[in-house]
Design an enzyme around this catalytic site. Structure first.
Site, PDB file in Angstrom:
ATOM      1  CG  MET A   1      -2.019  -1.012   1.178  1.00  0.00           C
ATOM      2  SD  MET A   1      -3.144  -0.742   2.544  1.00  0.00           S
ATOM      3  CE  MET A   1      -4.388  -1.945   2.179  1.00  0.00           C
ATOM      4  N   GLY A 224       6.619  -4.513   6.041  1.00  0.00           N
ATOM      5  CA  GLY A 224       5.804  -3.328   6.232  1.00  0.00           C
ATOM      6  C   GLY A 224       4.341  -3.427   5.845  1.00  0.00           C
ATOM      7  CG  ASP A 225       0.917  -3.585   3.106  1.00  0.00           C
ATOM      8  OD1 ASP A 225       0.087  -3.607   4.034  1.00  0.00           O
ATOM      9  OD2 ASP A 225       0.629  -3.291   1.935  1.00  0.00           O
ATOM     10  CG  LEU A 226       4.083  -9.323   6.345  1.00  0.00           C
ATOM     11  CD1 LEU A 226       4.830 -10.058   7.442  1.00  0.00           C
ATOM     12  CD2 LEU A 226       4.139 -10.119   5.034  1.00  0.00           C
ATOM     13  CG  ASN A 227      -2.492  -6.350   3.305  1.00  0.00           C
ATOM     14  OD1 ASN A 227      -2.882  -7.297   2.622  1.00  0.00           O
ATOM     15  ND2 ASN A 227      -2.069  -5.214   2.744  1.00  0.00           N
TER      16      ASN A 227
END
Length: 372
Positions: A1, A224-227
């Site tokens: 993101m 930073g973005d392990l969604n």
């Protein structure tokens, strides 16, 4: 993101190529004939799932980076090299298909008109699996995601070396969790309501209680973005009542930056809460998995509640701001908001002490028995 390398999301231009243009790009830059192409949802880049009439692995993701990040070739180089490094280390991350010139990426014009913006283009191997957002999570996969978060950051921080890695020092990057105070300049996008008051509370507490402690946290490289959309899984058991999952893919390295180990576990907890019917219970399972690789210090644990709250605030505020700029992409941009506001409000209604008690007691129980 990702939203660029500084704190100005409004300067970015999302690519808007048609499927025909994208197919032509794959042919011209990578020398592959596209037999099938489909647009994939994305935040501020443009992605296509493509199949090509070539031997071997014939499915790829064409990734066209937004105009602002495309001006940071060292940053994209670092992200791509990190993906290649992780794949070599046994992690399920994509690798690039080289251009006809033998490069991992190419700067291409986004149109035929004079002054058309240029976008960095990569062709990445397509990873199979189901996004975590599409499954009913259980303790087993939440624990595995915690282990993954710690393992990725640990191996990147201890072993990844490349000249471009210095570009990951992204001081004003809006998605770095240290930069929650930068949300002040975008909070107007929320309008005036009860939600805004909670976000303002998060920002003020973050400034007072987290920022002064950053120097005591252990530094590392963060994915930073392990969604829940960036982690793919497949089922490793036939049981419908108690499915066992394994991680089959790690996507989207565009938010990589230098940060702290505790940031990664906080980000993972926050995104795993989004899809859960019992969101406050999620954190303990993720934390247990993370701490099986990398136990947190007392200072890091003490900041966890505000770090998770801070990531909720980042996601909700930046999405609201970006949706004002790109209303045509509002549905994708506000995915998190559908349940995110409810979860953030619940966290503050229940209170830090009670939430932490749930998380820490759940994590502690794993020291007595193996994960379910």
């Amino acid at each position: 993101m990702s939203s660029g390398n500084d704190c100005q999301p409004q300067t970015l231009t999302k690519p808007a190529l048609g499927e025909g243009e994208a197919a032509e790009l794959v042919d011209r830059v990578f020398g592959l004939k596209v037999s099938w192409i489909r647009s994939l949802p994305s935040y501020d880049d443009q992605n296509f799932h493509v199949r090509v009439s070539a031997e071997g692995a014939d499915e790829y993701v064409l990734k066209i980076t937004n105009s602002e990040d495309s001006q940071e070739p060292d940053l994209i180089e670092a992200q791509t090299q990190a993906m290649m490094f992780l794949c070599a280390e046994g992690f399920p991350s994509a690798t690039p298909y080289l251009t006809k010139d033998g490069n991992i990426m190419s700067l291409e014009s986004g149109g035929t008109r004079p002054g058309s913006k240029k976008y960095m283009v990569r062709l990445l191997t397509y990873l199979p699996g189901t996004p975590v957002a599409k499954i009913t999570t259980n303790a087993q996969i939440l624990y595995e995601i915690g282990r993954l978060a710690a393992s990725v950051d640990k191996v990147l921080s201890e072993k990844f070396q490349h000249p471009s890695v210095k570009s990951l020092h992204r001081g004003q990057f809006i998605w770095n969790l240290a930069n929650v105070p930068l949300l002040d300049q975008y909070i107007h996008a929320l309008g005036q309501n009860k939600y805004r008051a909670v976000v303002e509370q998060v920002i003020e507490q973050f400034k007072g209680k987290v920022i002064p402690k950053l120097s005591s946290f252990r530094a590392c490289i963060n994915h930073g973005d392990l969604n829940d959309h960036n982690i793919l899984v497949d089922s490793s058991s036939a049981s419908l009542e108690n499915p066992q999952y394994r991680v089959s893919g790690i996507l989207d390295f565009s938010d990589m930056s230098y940060g702290y180990y505790v940031f990664e576990v906080a980000i993972a907890i926050m995104y795993m809460m989004i899809e859960s019917p019992d969101p406050l219970s999620v954190g303990g399972h993720v934390l247990a998995g993370f701490e099986s690789i990398l136990p947190l210090t007392a200072e890091e644990r003490g900041a966890l509640f505000l770090l998770v709250s801070g990531r909720f605030a980042q996601s909700l505020v930046i999405a609201a701001h970006t949706a004002l700029l790109y209303p045509e992409n509002k549905e994708y941009l506000t995915i998190t908001a559908k349940t995110g506001w409810k979860h953030l409000m619940t966290m503050f209604e229940v209170g830090q002490e009670a939430v932490e008690k749930t998380w820490f007691e759940t994590a502690q129980a794993y020291t007595y028995h193996a994960p379910a």
